[in-house]
Design an enzyme around this catalytic site. Structure first.
Site, PDB file in Angstrom:
ATOM      1  N   PRO A   2       0.833  -1.206   0.000  1.00  0.00           N
ATOM      2  CA  PRO A   2       0.000   0.000   0.000  1.00  0.00           C
ATOM      3  C   PRO A   2       0.869   1.257   0.000  1.00  0.00           C
ATOM      4  CG  PRO A   2      -0.757  -1.569   1.652  1.00  0.00           C
ATOM      5  CD  PRO A   2       0.558  -2.077   1.148  1.00  0.00           C
ATOM      6  N   GLU A   3       0.453   2.269  -0.744  1.00  0.00           N
ATOM      7  CA  GLU A   3       1.163   3.540  -0.756  1.00  0.00           C
ATOM      8  C   GLU A   3       0.349   4.570   0.019  1.00  0.00           C
ATOM      9  OE1 GLU A   3       3.525   4.688  -3.998  1.00  0.00           O
ATOM     10  OE2 GLU A   3       3.143   2.872  -5.158  1.00  0.00           O
ATOM     11  N   LYS A  61       3.484   6.454   5.061  1.00  0.00           N
ATOM     12  CA  LYS A  61       2.730   5.206   5.051  1.00  0.00           C
ATOM     13  C   LYS A  61       2.565   4.632   6.458  1.00  0.00           C
ATOM     14  CE  LYS A  61       4.972   4.165   0.648  1.00  0.00           C
ATOM     15  NZ  LYS A  61       5.780   3.171  -0.088  1.00  0.00           N
ATOM     16  N   ARG A 305      13.271  -2.844  -9.008  1.00  0.00           N
ATOM     17  CA  ARG A 305      11.874  -2.637  -9.385  1.00  0.00           C
ATOM     18  C   ARG A 305      11.844  -2.204 -10.849  1.00  0.00           C
ATOM     19  NH1 ARG A 305      10.113   0.851  -4.121  1.00  0.00           N
ATOM     20  NH2 ARG A 305      12.340   1.358  -4.178  1.00  0.00           N
TER      21      ARG A 305
END
EC number: 3.2.2.23
Length: 322
Positions: A2-3, A61, A305
């Protein structure tokens, strides 16, 4: 993972359900989900039961619930509001969910921790932590004064206190106390690539891989642009772009690629339908296509990434080393 917008969606949902309510009972279904609480399940439950939730706070976050010992039936004097010393920290990890449910709702398959709350008209009486992959968890943490004297994070009742585990991270772009001048000075001093800087939680928090790509696309800047060459107007442009992208994601309920991210009501976000860069390798750049230009989005390996850019409207800088 989750961001920021996903975590903020959860924070906003939790505030309306848990603020002011007392935790009456705690059930640890899977000890692995409180492994970060070093003193074990007994201490975890003993400190939570009877505590009242004062607020739900987010920085970047990180998400935490400041707690007070004041019973729900007591009303502190107006000039002596309760000052929390501890908080319940929630780390969502890859698949953690905080769900408000009624007792009558069957337990979720991956239920890890259950908090029963004092009765409130028309509100569910349980806060459940569900986590399929068990990378997240709950634990108690101390609250300490913020370094700059400002609020610890985004909250309904801002206090100059921050969860100790979050004290090392910078403010995020949606924080009213975020300072662009301080951000720009530190950005220019970094001498690194722009995306690396945006992902540095000590410089600016809450921007993850997806929203970094989206903000850079919107600002027409390449991820490898050296930060020490960035003009003030360009830094402001990418920061405004990050705010716009995350604000749009908030309005859409967050970005969800599968059923593992949901808000407190169990609903997934749908901002992924509006992505302009992330995950669009081989597709036409929407901006270039609208201008009658032919360009195809590309994907580069980046810090284990991926980064997605348009080679036409986000040209790689000649001196980009990152």
């Amino acid at each position: 993972m989750p961001e920021l917008p996903e975590v903020e969606v959860v924070r906003r949902g939790l505030v309306s359900w848990v603020r002011g309510r007392t935790i009456t009972h705690v059930e640890v279904v899977d000890r692995r989900s409180i492994r970060r609480h070093a003193l074990g399940p007994e201490d975890f439950t003993g400190n939570l039961e009877g505590a009242r939730v004062l607020d739900v706070v987010r920085r970047g976050k990180f998400l935490w619930l400041p707690l007070a010992d004041t019973p729900a039936g007591d009303t502190p004097a107006a000039d002596r509001p309760p000052v929390p010393a501890v908080a319940l920290m929630a780390h969502l990890g890859m698949s953690g969910q905080l769900l408000m449910q009624d007792t009558a709702v069957p337990d979720e398959k991956h239920l890890k921790v259950r908090l029963r709350l004092s009765p409130a008209a028309g509100m569910p009486d349980q806060l459940r932590f569900v986590d399929q992959r068990i990378f997240g968890g709950l634990f108690l943490t101390s609250l300490i004064p913020t370094e700059d004297g400002g609020p610890g994070g985004l909250a309904e009742l801002p206090l100059p206190l921050i969860a100790e585990e979050a004290s090392h991270i910078a403010r995020d772009p949606l924080d009213p106390d975020f300072s662009f001048d301080a951000f720009y000075r530190r950005l220019r001093a970094r001498k690194t690539g722009l995306k690396r800087a945006l992902l540095d939680q000590g410089l600016i928090s809450g921007i993850g891989n997806i929203y970094a790509d989206e903000a850079l696309w919107k600002a027409r800047l390449h991820y490898a642009r050296p930060t020490d060459t960035l003009r003030r107007s360009e830094a402001l442009r990418v920061l405004d772009a990050a705010r716009d992208v995350m604000t749009d994601a908030l309005a859409a309920g967050g970005t969800s690629f599968d059923s593992l991210y949901v808000n407190v009501n169990g609903a997934s976000g749908y901002f992924d339908r509006s992505l302009n860069a992330y995950g669009r390798e081989g597709q036409h750049c929407k901006r270039c296509a609208a201008a009658g230009l032919a360009s195809t989005m590309r994907r580069d390996q980046f810090m284990n990434r991926s980064s997605y850019t348009c080679p036409v409207c986000q040209p790689r800088p000649r001196n980009g080393r990152w």
